[in-house]
Design an enzyme around this catalytic site. Sequence first.
Site, PDB file in Angstrom:
ATOM      1  N   ASP A  45       0.811  -1.211   0.000  1.00 27.68           N
ATOM      2  CA  ASP A  45       0.000   0.000   0.000  1.00 27.68           C
ATOM      3  C   ASP A  45       0.848   1.267   0.000  1.00 27.68           C
ATOM      4  O   ASP A  45       0.505   2.260  -0.647  1.00 27.68           O
ATOM      5  CB  ASP A  45      -0.926   0.011   1.223  1.00 27.68           C
ATOM      6  CG  ASP A  45      -2.103  -0.948   1.061  1.00 27.68           C
ATOM      7  OD1 ASP A  45      -2.465  -1.251  -0.092  1.00 27.68           O
ATOM      8  OD2 ASP A  45      -2.656  -1.385   2.083  1.00 27.68           O
ATOM      9  N   GLY A  46       1.962   1.246   0.733  1.00 33.16           N
ATOM     10  CA  GLY A  46       2.832   2.410   0.762  1.00 33.16           C
ATOM     11  C   GLY A  46       3.367   2.750  -0.615  1.00 33.16           C
ATOM     12  O   GLY A  46       3.404   3.925  -1.013  1.00 33.16           O
ATOM     13  N   GLU A 116      -4.864  10.189   4.788  1.00 29.72           N
ATOM     14  CA  GLU A 116      -5.188  11.091   5.892  1.00 29.72           C
ATOM     15  C   GLU A 116      -4.089  12.118   6.104  1.00 29.72           C
ATOM     16  O   GLU A 116      -2.945  11.924   5.685  1.00 29.72           O
ATOM     17  CB  GLU A 116      -5.410  10.322   7.207  1.00 29.72           C
ATOM     18  CG  GLU A 116      -4.155   9.839   7.898  1.00 29.72           C
ATOM     19  CD  GLU A 116      -3.569   8.566   7.360  1.00 29.72           C
ATOM     20  OE1 GLU A 116      -2.319   8.501   7.226  1.00 29.72           O
ATOM     21  OE2 GLU A 116      -4.332   7.628   7.049  1.00 29.72           O
ATOM     22  N   ASP A 145      -3.191  12.681  22.187  1.00 27.56           N
ATOM     23  CA  ASP A 145      -1.930  12.299  21.555  1.00 27.56           C
ATOM     24  C   ASP A 145      -1.867  12.795  20.120  1.00 27.56           C
ATOM     25  O   ASP A 145      -0.789  12.881  19.537  1.00 27.56           O
ATOM     26  CB  ASP A 145      -1.762  10.775  21.567  1.00 27.56           C
ATOM     27  CG  ASP A 145      -1.242  10.254  22.893  1.00 27.56           C
ATOM     28  OD1 ASP A 145      -0.883  11.079  23.759  1.00 27.56           O
ATOM     29  OD2 ASP A 145      -1.202   9.024  23.067  1.00 27.56           O
ATOM     30  N   THR A 156      -9.974   3.110   6.609  1.00 27.13           N
ATOM     31  CA  THR A 156      -9.628   1.823   7.217  1.00 27.13           C
ATOM     32  C   THR A 156      -8.148   1.727   7.541  1.00 27.13           C
ATOM     33  O   THR A 156      -7.676   0.660   7.939  1.00 27.13           O
ATOM     34  CB  THR A 156     -10.006   0.649   6.281  1.00 27.13           C
ATOM     35  OG1 THR A 156      -9.293   0.789   5.051  1.00 27.13           O
ATOM     36  CG2 THR A 156     -11.486   0.607   6.035  1.00 27.13           C
ATOM     37  N   ALA A 157      -7.414   2.814   7.365  1.00 24.88           N
ATOM     38  CA  ALA A 157      -5.987   2.804   7.665  1.00 24.88           C
ATOM     39  C   ALA A 157      -5.761   3.319   9.090  1.00 24.88           C
ATOM     40  O   ALA A 157      -6.306   2.774  10.048  1.00 24.88           O
ATOM     41  CB  ALA A 157      -5.234   3.626   6.623  1.00 24.88           C
ATOM     42  N   TYR A 158      -4.980   4.364   9.250  1.00 27.73           N
ATOM     43  CA  TYR A 158      -4.675   4.914  10.566  1.00 27.73           C
ATOM     44  C   TYR A 158      -5.965   5.289  11.314  1.00 27.73           C
ATOM     45  O   TYR A 158      -6.098   5.093  12.523  1.00 27.73           O
ATOM     46  CB  TYR A 158      -3.776   6.130  10.378  1.00 27.73           C
ATOM     47  CG  TYR A 158      -3.027   6.599  11.605  1.00 27.73           C
ATOM     48  CD1 TYR A 158      -3.188   6.001  12.851  1.00 27.73           C
ATOM     49  CD2 TYR A 158      -2.119   7.645  11.502  1.00 27.73           C
ATOM     50  CE1 TYR A 158      -2.492   6.434  13.956  1.00 27.73           C
ATOM     51  CE2 TYR A 158      -1.412   8.091  12.603  1.00 27.73           C
ATOM     52  CZ  TYR A 158      -1.601   7.482  13.830  1.00 27.73           C
ATOM     53  OH  TYR A 158      -0.910   7.921  14.922  1.00 27.73           O
ATOM     54  N   ASN A 159      -6.927   5.822  10.573  1.00 25.33           N
ATOM     55  CA  ASN A 159      -8.193   6.239  11.175  1.00 25.33           C
ATOM     56  C   ASN A 159      -8.882   5.084  11.910  1.00 25.33           C
ATOM     57  O   ASN A 159      -9.356   5.238  13.035  1.00 25.33           O
ATOM     58  CB  ASN A 159      -9.111   6.790  10.082  1.00 25.33           C
ATOM     59  CG  ASN A 159     -10.506   7.097  10.577  1.00 25.33           C
ATOM     60  OD1 ASN A 159     -10.725   8.039  11.321  1.00 25.33           O
ATOM     61  ND2 ASN A 159     -11.473   6.298  10.136  1.00 25.33           N
ATOM     62  N   ALA A 180      -6.299   8.951  21.431  1.00 25.25           N
ATOM     63  CA  ALA A 180      -6.105   8.945  22.890  1.00 25.25           C
ATOM     64  C   ALA A 180      -6.510  10.285  23.504  1.00 25.25           C
ATOM     65  O   ALA A 180      -5.729  10.930  24.190  1.00 25.25           O
ATOM     66  CB  ALA A 180      -4.645   8.620  23.233  1.00 25.25           C
TER      67      ALA A 180
END
Length: 255
Positions: A45-46, A116, A145, A156-159, A180
């Site tokens: 993906d990257g 994102e 954080d 669906t990634a970092y989110n 956080a």
Amino acid sequence: MRQVRKIAFAASEAQIAAEAKRGLTDRYGDVPMDEADVIVALGGDGFMLHTLHGTMHLDAPTYGMNCGTIGFLMNEFSEDGLLERLADAEEEVINPLAMRAEGVDGEVTEALAINEVSLLRAGPQAAKLRIIVDGKVRMEELVCDGALVATPAGSTAYNLSAHGPILPIGSDVLALTAMAAFRPRRWRGALLPKSARVRFEVLEAEKRPVMADADSRSNRKVLAVEIRSEPRVRHRILFDPGHGLEERLTREQFT
């Protein structure tokens, strides 16, 4: 059904991707990207994100084949029947986010993000952020954080890892998600229209440094970050029939 005569192959630095490219080019040929009907990206993906950023000025769509790990944006790898797969592939069009980050040193970083734009604390103390949407202060102080704004494609990634919502691929919505959150306690974020302009202002920036990142383009110490959708940029991504982003996003919610 699209006509595919000329393919440009791009591979990540991984050995498996380089070997895949050699096999595919021997079989199907290889042309410069600006001459291709379709660009085939070989990696994870990257690398797919890297390829999309590097080819956004071209009209050819991009078809990824997974030679990495997760491969959410990729199709299954196979040397066989590639021309037929490309001809039958379903197309998704994605608009990226535009980030403008103002650094404490006066440096301005502008970048596009397909998944994102994220803000993360860059020191031992929690970040303090003010959130402004379309010129109106919506949260005077968020202690956390970090926070991010995600597209449907990036939801669906970092989110998702930050417990943000999965967004349908065709929705004109952005996810604003906290990481956080300490105050307000348990605040997870908000859903915003795609047309929204989000501004984060960093409070106590020297004491509580914050970095901003847009698909690996970073500003290490920011005072403020503005984020908006960029409809003038259209990333065309191809998927095998029945395995497009809409299906993948739906399936992810039942996994």
